[in-house]
Scaffold this active site. Structure first.
Site, PDB file in Angstrom:
ATOM      1  N   HIS A  40       1.205  26.688 -64.324  1.00  0.00           N
ATOM      2  CA  HIS A  40       2.068  26.089 -63.571  1.00  0.00           C
ATOM      3  C   HIS A  40       3.972  27.359 -64.798  1.00  0.00           C
ATOM      4  O   HIS A  40       3.143  28.046 -65.140  1.00  0.00           O
ATOM      5  CB  HIS A  40       2.211  25.064 -64.333  1.00  0.00           C
ATOM      6  CG  HIS A  40       2.285  24.380 -65.710  1.00  0.00           C
ATOM      7  ND1 HIS A  40       2.278  25.258 -66.645  1.00  0.00           N
ATOM      8  CD2 HIS A  40       0.758  24.136 -66.405  1.00  0.00           C
ATOM      9  CE1 HIS A  40       2.334  24.847 -67.665  1.00  0.00           C
ATOM     10  NE2 HIS A  40       0.998  24.197 -67.542  1.00  0.00           N
ATOM     11  N   HIS A  73       3.707  28.353 -68.106  1.00  0.00           N
ATOM     12  CA  HIS A  73       3.002  29.909 -68.284  1.00  0.00           C
ATOM     13  C   HIS A  73       4.638  30.698 -67.960  1.00  0.00           C
ATOM     14  O   HIS A  73       4.398  31.395 -68.857  1.00  0.00           O
ATOM     15  CB  HIS A  73       2.024  29.747 -67.426  1.00  0.00           C
ATOM     16  CG  HIS A  73       0.673  28.905 -68.327  1.00  0.00           C
ATOM     17  ND1 HIS A  73      -0.096  27.626 -67.396  1.00  0.00           N
ATOM     18  CD2 HIS A  73       0.514  28.172 -69.558  1.00  0.00           C
ATOM     19  CE1 HIS A  73      -1.108  26.404 -67.416  1.00  0.00           C
ATOM     20  NE2 HIS A  73      -0.523  26.862 -68.437  1.00  0.00           N
ATOM     21  N   CYS A 118     -11.649  19.176 -80.750  1.00  0.00           N
ATOM     22  CA  CYS A 118     -10.883  18.358 -79.400  1.00  0.00           C
ATOM     23  C   CYS A 118     -10.786  20.019 -78.318  1.00  0.00           C
ATOM     24  O   CYS A 118     -10.471  21.048 -79.041  1.00  0.00           O
ATOM     25  CB  CYS A 118      -9.597  18.187 -79.796  1.00  0.00           C
ATOM     26  SG  CYS A 118      -8.958  17.948 -77.611  1.00  0.00           S
ATOM     27  N   CYS A 173      -8.055  21.056 -76.873  1.00  0.00           N
ATOM     28  CA  CYS A 173      -7.291  22.100 -77.377  1.00  0.00           C
ATOM     29  C   CYS A 173      -7.788  23.474 -78.561  1.00  0.00           C
ATOM     30  O   CYS A 173      -7.251  23.913 -78.843  1.00  0.00           O
ATOM     31  CB  CYS A 173      -6.728  21.182 -79.739  1.00  0.00           C
ATOM     32  SG  CYS A 173      -5.221  19.683 -78.588  1.00  0.00           S
ATOM     33  N   CYS A 233      -7.964  12.112 -79.134  1.00  0.00           N
ATOM     34  CA  CYS A 233      -7.263  13.528 -79.654  1.00  0.00           C
ATOM     35  C   CYS A 233      -6.315  12.781 -79.191  1.00  0.00           C
ATOM     36  O   CYS A 233      -5.391  12.658 -77.593  1.00  0.00           O
ATOM     37  CB  CYS A 233      -7.818  14.859 -78.971  1.00  0.00           C
ATOM     38  SG  CYS A 233      -6.132  16.529 -78.952  1.00  0.00           S
ATOM     39  N   HIS A 282      -4.792  15.041 -76.903  1.00  0.00           N
ATOM     40  CA  HIS A 282      -5.728  15.225 -74.862  1.00  0.00           C
ATOM     41  C   HIS A 282      -6.167  13.647 -74.417  1.00  0.00           C
ATOM     42  O   HIS A 282      -5.761  13.404 -73.023  1.00  0.00           O
ATOM     43  CB  HIS A 282      -6.475  16.268 -74.610  1.00  0.00           C
ATOM     44  CG  HIS A 282      -5.802  17.882 -74.720  1.00  0.00           C
ATOM     45  ND1 HIS A 282      -5.735  18.612 -75.978  1.00  0.00           N
ATOM     46  CD2 HIS A 282      -5.889  18.318 -73.942  1.00  0.00           C
ATOM     47  CE1 HIS A 282      -5.212  19.739 -75.671  1.00  0.00           C
ATOM     48  NE2 HIS A 282      -5.902  19.552 -74.596  1.00  0.00           N
ATOM     49  N   LYS A 325       5.952  16.314 -69.644  1.00  0.00           N
ATOM     50  CA  LYS A 325       4.831  17.412 -70.084  1.00  0.00           C
ATOM     51  C   LYS A 325       4.383  16.400 -68.345  1.00  0.00           C
ATOM     52  O   LYS A 325       3.998  16.024 -67.641  1.00  0.00           O
ATOM     53  CB  LYS A 325       3.938  16.926 -70.821  1.00  0.00           C
ATOM     54  CG  LYS A 325       3.962  17.932 -72.305  1.00  0.00           C
ATOM     55  CD  LYS A 325       2.941  17.492 -72.895  1.00  0.00           C
ATOM     56  CE  LYS A 325       1.446  18.689 -73.067  1.00  0.00           C
ATOM     57  NZ  LYS A 325       0.822  18.512 -74.331  1.00  0.00           N
ATOM     58  N   LYS A 384      -0.596  17.131 -63.825  1.00  0.00           N
ATOM     59  CA  LYS A 384      -1.802  17.084 -62.317  1.00  0.00           C
ATOM     60  C   LYS A 384      -1.642  16.017 -61.778  1.00  0.00           C
ATOM     61  O   LYS A 384      -1.497  15.629 -60.594  1.00  0.00           O
ATOM     62  CB  LYS A 384      -2.895  17.974 -62.634  1.00  0.00           C
ATOM     63  CG  LYS A 384      -2.779  19.545 -62.230  1.00  0.00           C
ATOM     64  CD  LYS A 384      -4.392  20.040 -62.052  1.00  0.00           C
ATOM     65  CE  LYS A 384      -4.332  21.153 -61.260  1.00  0.00           C
ATOM     66  NZ  LYS A 384      -5.812  21.963 -61.120  1.00  0.00           N
TER      67      LYS A 384
HETATM   68  N1  MSP Z   1      -5.241  30.166 -75.187  1.00  0.00           N
HETATM   69  C1  MSP Z   1      -4.387  30.023 -75.820  1.00  0.00           C
HETATM   70  C2  MSP Z   1      -3.167  30.570 -76.803  1.00  0.00           C
HETATM   71  C3  MSP Z   1      -3.707  32.593 -76.932  1.00  0.00           C
HETATM   72  S1  MSP Z   1      -2.578  32.931 -77.809  1.00  0.00           S
HETATM   73  C4  MSP Z   1      -3.601  33.812 -79.068  1.00  0.00           C
HETATM   74  C5  MSP Z   1      -3.553  28.935 -75.265  1.00  0.00           C
HETATM   75  N2  MSP Z   1      -3.101  29.218 -74.180  1.00  0.00           N
HETATM   76  S2  MSP Z   1      -3.046  28.236 -72.931  1.00  0.00           S
HETATM   77  O1  MSP Z   1      -2.586  28.721 -71.593  1.00  0.00           O
HETATM   78  O2  MSP Z   1      -2.763  26.558 -73.022  1.00  0.00           O
HETATM   79  O3  MSP Z   1      -0.798  27.626 -73.138  1.00  0.00           O
HETATM   80  C6  MSP Z   1       0.040  28.734 -73.280  1.00  0.00           C
HETATM   81  C7  MSP Z   1       1.446  28.697 -73.263  1.00  0.00           C
HETATM   82  O4  MSP Z   1       1.879  28.517 -72.161  1.00  0.00           O
HETATM   83  C8  MSP Z   1       1.617  28.208 -74.181  1.00  0.00           C
HETATM   84  O5  MSP Z   1       1.410  28.137 -75.551  1.00  0.00           O
HETATM   85  C9  MSP Z   1       2.850  28.141 -73.877  1.00  0.00           C
HETATM   86  O6  MSP Z   1       3.768  29.324 -74.148  1.00  0.00           O
HETATM   87  C10 MSP Z   1       2.355  28.183 -72.629  1.00  0.00           C
HETATM   88  N3  MSP Z   1       2.896  26.704 -72.337  1.00  0.00           N
HETATM   89  C11 MSP Z   1       2.697  26.062 -71.244  1.00  0.00           C
HETATM   90  N4  MSP Z   1       2.383  25.158 -70.735  1.00  0.00           N
HETATM   91  C12 MSP Z   1       3.679  24.233 -70.959  1.00  0.00           C
HETATM   92  C13 MSP Z   1       4.882  23.920 -70.984  1.00  0.00           C
HETATM   93  N5  MSP Z   1       5.085  23.366 -70.471  1.00  0.00           N
HETATM   94  N6  MSP Z   1       5.999  24.195 -71.127  1.00  0.00           N
HETATM   95  C14 MSP Z   1       6.515  25.619 -71.602  1.00  0.00           C
HETATM   96  N7  MSP Z   1       5.848  26.296 -72.001  1.00  0.00           N
HETATM   97  C15 MSP Z   1       4.437  26.168 -71.845  1.00  0.00           C
HETATM   98  O7  MSP Z   1      -2.873  28.256 -76.220  1.00  0.00           O
END
Ligand code: MSP
Length: 525
Positions: free
Chosen positions: A21, A24, A130, A133, A155, A158, A306, A309
């Site tokens: 999304h 990311h 969790c 997380c 959690c 979540h 936040k 979905k």
């Molecule tokens: N897999 C772990 C990271 C391992 S790194 C060694 C993880 N993955 S994740 O897909 O859940 O999320 C990764 C990153 O996506 C978050 O740390 C952040 O950088 C970004 N984001 C996910 N949702 C976000 C928002 N709503 N806003 C900004 N960034 C967000 O955690």
């Protein structure tokens, strides 16, 4: 075009339990902007991104979709995560998957070293976990459940029940590193940024560190411990190591590791503890230098909350790029949100900025200057005559904003770099309005003055475009071709953007750089 320094930057590796999304995407474009900037200042630059594919979360998504976890991960990587990079114009140098053989090899070498050096021991674990997380929880991390989870502990992040674990597994002696970590934060205040995240991490470590359970025996989707194949490695211990296994750590060819490590980690603030506590402790145990910096950017919210979905607030990046294009996507998120603070996305906001700053601001500036050079000089760029204070003010501002933008980027403040460049757009639009070249054009005696004004404006436009090129690679490349500058704009030095002198000719800019976009219907998000 290296002048010796290296700049290695990473994004988190993303869970493949679902499609990306805009949260990311935000991390990806921020890291890519920083990487492109450094490439364009001559640094030996490396941008690493990738996917996090082990652990229970992925395993459960796969099972729910009747696939093996490997098949599931392959599908998500191919259909969602690699295409995301294309959608966003991310010029990554590598893409690592934790299922890559090179990663497993490096992880195994790292674990064996820690084990041999006495940093890992076996013990009985009892506690909460969790899966959302992928993290062990303390009782203080839990809250009372509501709705279907009434009466259970859930959690706090979540809102789902945690698992109660009781198993024999292996622990990493993380508690040994408490003081060394505090010393690191103290002696290198830049190590964790921004300040709010740094304070949070220091508070957490000051309260005392426990040893970390680093293996699980109840499922097998993970990397097996080299000395005990009944156990798989804890998914975060596995994932963090991607940053060095991708560079060849633990392999015969570790040239990249020696050249590029330590890296700068750009992450969301939600995962700062993993990166600023567990990760440096792991590296200290293995005698590997700690990361250069860890920057925890803010949270991107939709409707003040936040993204979720179930509430229909999850936005996939293509919804935005299809409407506004990838350049505008990159520009908007990096310009409108203070890097390091939370910010709310809205369709109205992106549409307003797109039209005000890109279509009417920068795009219109480019069209006007090129159109006047074509109309009054047949596209030949005139030499400048005597300069007035107004002309010199533009030249000087171009130099100043170049310096400020570069400083901001080195300080990991992309929003300030874009703001600096945009100041020149505004100044140039003001300069043209004030100089009125269309009035000068009516008077033959003012021909030299007309040339001076248009060439001064063109030079400023070139400077802005070079400064904008790492954030809007496509539009600036189109413009570069039209202002006859030759080569690719990506080869221009950003730290010398103000030096550009203008080429000899300009050619028509076929379509505007940023065509008007109809407002989305209400609630289209
Ligand atoms: N897999 C772990 C990271 C391992 S790194 C060694 C993880 N993955 S994740 O897909 O859940 O999320 C990764 C990153 O996506 C978050 O740390 C952040 O950088 C970004 N984001 C996910 N949702 C976000 C928002 N709503 N806003 C900004 N960034 C967000 O955690």
């Amino acid at each position: 075009m290296s002048d010796g320094s290296s700049f290695s930057i990473t994004t988190p590796i993303f869970y493949v339990n679902d499609v990306p999304h805009i949260g990311h995407a935000y991390t990806e474009v921020a890291a890519d902007f920083l990487a492109r900037w450094h490439r364009q200042r001559g640094d030996d630059t490396w941008l690493l991104t990738g996917t996090d594919e082990h652990g229970q979360k992925i395993l459960r998504s796969a099972v729910a979709n009747d696939m093996t976890p490997r098949e599931w991960a392959d599908r998500l990587v191919e259909t969602a995560w690699l295409p995301l990079l294309n959608t966003l114009d991310v010029a990554n140098d590598d893409f690592i998957r934790t299922t890559d053989e090179r990663h497993e090899r490096g992880v195994t070498a790292f674990l064996q070293k820690l084990y041999d050096d006495g940093y890992i021991y076996s013990g009985d674990f009892e506690g909460f976990y969790c899966v959302g997380c992928e993290e062990y929880k303390q009782p203080s991390d839990l809250v009372a459940g509501t709705g279907p989870y009434e009466g259970q502990q859930v959690c706090a992040i979540h809102s789902i029940p945690v698992e109660v674990l009781s198993e024999r597994n292996y622990f990493f002696r993380m508690s040994d590193f408490q003081q060394r970590l505090l010393d690191l934060y103290e002696s290198n205040p830049q190590f964790i940024q921004p300040e709010s995240v740094r304070n949070e991490v220091i508070r957490f470590v000051s309260q005392g560190l426990r040893d970390l359970s680093i293996s699980r025996s109840t499922f097998d989707w993970g990397i097996k411990l080299p000395w005990d194949d009944e156990q798989v490695l804890y998914v975060w211990f596995d994932a963090l190591l991607n940053y060095i296994t991708a560079l060849g750590y633990g392999s015969d060819d570790d040239e990249a590791f020696r050249r590029l490590w330590p890296s700068v980690h750009v992450i969301g603030k939600d995962i700062a503890r993993f990166h600023a506590v567990i990760w440096p402790a792991m590296l200290m145990a293995a005698d590997v230098p700690v990361p250069e910096r860890v920057f925890g950017h803010g949270w991107l919210l939709v409707g003040g909350e936040k993204m979720s979905k179930s509430k229909g607030t999850g936005i996939v990046p293509v919804e935005i790029t299809e409407r506004f294009g990838s350049d505008a996507f990159r520009y908007y998120f990096l310009r409108a949100f203070v890097f390091g603070s939370d910010g709310s996305f809205s369709w109205e906001d992106i549409s307003n900025r797109y039209h005000a700053e890109l279509a009417n601001g920068y795009g219109n500036l480019a069209s006007r200057i090129i159109a006047m050079l074509l109309r009054y000089f047949d596209g030949a760029v005139p030499a400048r005559g005597a300069l007035t204070d107004s002309d010199t003010a533009i030249d000087e501002l171009a130099e100043r904003v170049t310096g400020r933008a570069d400083e901001a980027m080195l300080a990991l403040q992309p929003h300030l770099a874009i703001a600096a460049a945009y100041e020149l757009v505004e100044a140039l639009n003001g300069y043209i309005t004030e100089q009125q070249p269309w009035v000068l054009a009516k008077d033959d005696a003012q021909r030299e003055r007309l040339g001076t004004v248009l060439t001064t404006a063109l030079r400023g436009l070139g400077t802005v475009s070079v400064l904008f090129s790492p954030v809007m690679p496509k539009a600036t490349e189109t413009l570069w071709a039209s202002i006859g500058a030759g080569g690719s704009i990506a080869d221009q030095r950003v730290d010398r953007a103000w030096e550009w002198q203008a080429a000899t000719t300009v050619s028509p800019l076929e379509n505007g750089l940023f065509p008007r976009v109809e407002q989305p219907e209400q609630g289209a998000a």
